[in-house]
Design a protein around this motif. Structure first.
Motif, PDB file in Angstrom:
ATOM      1  N   VAL A  43       0.809  -1.213   0.000  1.00  0.00           N
ATOM      2  CA  VAL A  43       0.000   0.000   0.000  1.00  0.00           C
ATOM      3  C   VAL A  43       0.852   1.277   0.000  1.00  0.00           C
ATOM      4  CG1 VAL A  43      -1.750   1.270   1.297  1.00  0.00           C
ATOM      5  CG2 VAL A  43      -1.865  -1.199   1.169  1.00  0.00           C
ATOM      6  N   ILE A  44       1.875   1.323   0.831  1.00  0.00           N
ATOM      7  CA  ILE A  44       2.639   2.554   0.993  1.00  0.00           C
ATOM      8  C   ILE A  44       3.751   2.685  -0.044  1.00  0.00           C
ATOM      9  CG2 ILE A  44       4.106   3.850   2.576  1.00  0.00           C
ATOM     10  CD1 ILE A  44       2.407   2.759   4.845  1.00  0.00           C
ATOM     11  N   SER A  45       4.402   1.595  -0.388  1.00  0.00           N
ATOM     12  CA  SER A  45       5.511   1.664  -1.341  1.00  0.00           C
ATOM     13  C   SER A  45       5.121   2.275  -2.684  1.00  0.00           C
ATOM     14  CB  SER A  45       6.124   0.284  -1.541  1.00  0.00           C
ATOM     15  OG  SER A  45       6.768  -0.136  -0.362  1.00  0.00           O
ATOM     16  N   PRO A  46       3.959   1.941  -3.280  1.00  0.00           N
ATOM     17  CA  PRO A  46       3.612   2.590  -4.549  1.00  0.00           C
ATOM     18  C   PRO A  46       3.498   4.114  -4.423  1.00  0.00           C
ATOM     19  CG  PRO A  46       2.244   0.667  -4.222  1.00  0.00           C
ATOM     20  CD  PRO A  46       3.014   0.874  -2.950  1.00  0.00           C
ATOM     21  N   MET A  47       2.985   4.582  -3.293  1.00  0.00           N
ATOM     22  CA  MET A  47       2.870   6.030  -3.092  1.00  0.00           C
ATOM     23  C   MET A  47       4.259   6.661  -3.007  1.00  0.00           C
ATOM     24  SD  MET A  47       0.739   8.476  -2.741  1.00  0.00           S
ATOM     25  CE  MET A  47       0.078   9.812  -1.815  1.00  0.00           C
ATOM     26  N   ILE A  48       5.176   5.992  -2.326  1.00  0.00           N
ATOM     27  CA  ILE A  48       6.537   6.518  -2.203  1.00  0.00           C
ATOM     28  C   ILE A  48       7.227   6.526  -3.568  1.00  0.00           C
ATOM     29  CG2 ILE A  48       8.817   6.064  -1.212  1.00  0.00           C
ATOM     30  CD1 ILE A  48       7.328   5.033   1.288  1.00  0.00           C
ATOM     31  N   TYR A  49       7.088   5.439  -4.333  1.00  0.00           N
ATOM     32  CA  TYR A  49       7.697   5.384  -5.670  1.00  0.00           C
ATOM     33  C   TYR A  49       7.104   6.453  -6.584  1.00  0.00           C
ATOM     34  CZ  TYR A  49       9.747   0.909  -4.348  1.00  0.00           C
ATOM     35  OH  TYR A  49      10.459  -0.075  -3.719  1.00  0.00           O
ATOM     36  N   TYR A  50       5.809   6.650  -6.513  1.00  0.00           N
ATOM     37  CA  TYR A  50       5.142   7.656  -7.343  1.00  0.00           C
ATOM     38  C   TYR A  50       5.620   9.056  -6.971  1.00  0.00           C
ATOM     39  CZ  TYR A  50       1.342  10.167  -9.661  1.00  0.00           C
ATOM     40  OH  TYR A  50       0.610  11.004 -10.451  1.00  0.00           O
ATOM     41  N   SER A  51       5.705   9.333  -5.676  1.00  0.00           N
ATOM     42  CA  SER A  51       6.176  10.644  -5.225  1.00  0.00           C
ATOM     43  C   SER A  51       7.621  10.880  -5.632  1.00  0.00           C
ATOM     44  CB  SER A  51       6.050  10.749  -3.699  1.00  0.00           C
ATOM     45  OG  SER A  51       4.723  10.581  -3.303  1.00  0.00           O
ATOM     46  N   THR A  52       8.438   9.848  -5.513  1.00  0.00           N
ATOM     47  CA  THR A  52       9.843   9.969  -5.911  1.00  0.00           C
ATOM     48  C   THR A  52       9.946  10.223  -7.412  1.00  0.00           C
ATOM     49  OG1 THR A  52      10.443   8.444  -4.136  1.00  0.00           O
ATOM     50  CG2 THR A  52      12.083   8.824  -5.848  1.00  0.00           C
ATOM     51  N   PHE A  53       9.154   9.504  -8.197  1.00  0.00           N
ATOM     52  CA  PHE A  53       9.139   9.716  -9.647  1.00  0.00           C
ATOM     53  C   PHE A  53       8.743  11.151  -9.981  1.00  0.00           C
ATOM     54  CE2 PHE A  53       6.422   9.983 -13.414  1.00  0.00           C
ATOM     55  CZ  PHE A  53       7.363   9.732 -14.395  1.00  0.00           C
ATOM     56  N   LEU A  54       7.709  11.666  -9.329  1.00  0.00           N
ATOM     57  CA  LEU A  54       7.269  13.042  -9.588  1.00  0.00           C
ATOM     58  C   LEU A  54       8.341  14.046  -9.196  1.00  0.00           C
ATOM     59  CD1 LEU A  54       3.512  13.019  -8.513  1.00  0.00           C
ATOM     60  CD2 LEU A  54       4.457  13.030 -10.820  1.00  0.00           C
TER      61      LEU A  54
END
Length: 153
Positions: A43-54
């Motif tokens: 649940v949390i890792s995709p949000m972190i990866y998405y934020s890092t990508f942005l």
């Protein structure tokens, strides 16, 4: 006009993806998220990866567009290089003003990794002095602008 529409669609898509990932986090039990590593990764890792990508995308786009603007306008390139040179001089001055003494806690004990002579101590001191120098210059310009405004009134 067409580029504004494309940009609006892109912003909406980014926001919707972020909202979806954010809502997924709130759909799970808070206690389970704290204790279950598999659930955290799901649940949390995709949000972190998405934020890092942005973040990376925003930095790359800002740097590329800034460089493109500098290349297209050579007069601004000269000003920018002069400004970077001045900042480099201030950095060198700050580096020579800093020290690499041991870092102590409130009881006077040397902190782990804070031994005298370490490179990190020198660069932390440089960063502190650099901030002080730039803050002092900014304060002088602020006072100058304030006085100039008072005199014109």
């Amino acid at each position: 006009m067409k580029s504004n529409k494309i940009l609006s669609i892109l912003i909406a898509a980014i926001a919707l993806i972020g909202a979806f990932l954010f809502i997924r986090i709130f759909m799970e039990d808070a206690e389970m998220i704290k204790t279950d590593a598999a659930l955290q990764n799901k649940v949390i890792s995709p949000m972190i990866y998405y934020s890092t990508f942005l973040l990376y995308a925003a930095v790359i786009i800002a740097v590329v567009l800034s460089l493109w603007s500098l290349i297209r306008n050579p007069q601004n390139l000269k000003k920018t290089l002069l400004g970077l040179g001045v900042l480099g001089v201030f950095l060198i001055v700050a580096y020579f003003m800093s020290d690499s003494n041991a870092v102590l806690d409130t009881q006077g004990v040397v902190l782990e990794g804070g031994e005298a002579g370490t490179t990190s101590n020198k660069w932390v001191g440089t960063g502190i002095w650099y901030s002080i120098i730039l803050g002092g210059i900014a304060s002088l310009f602020f006072v100058y602008d304030l006085l100039k405004g008072l005199i014109k009134s």
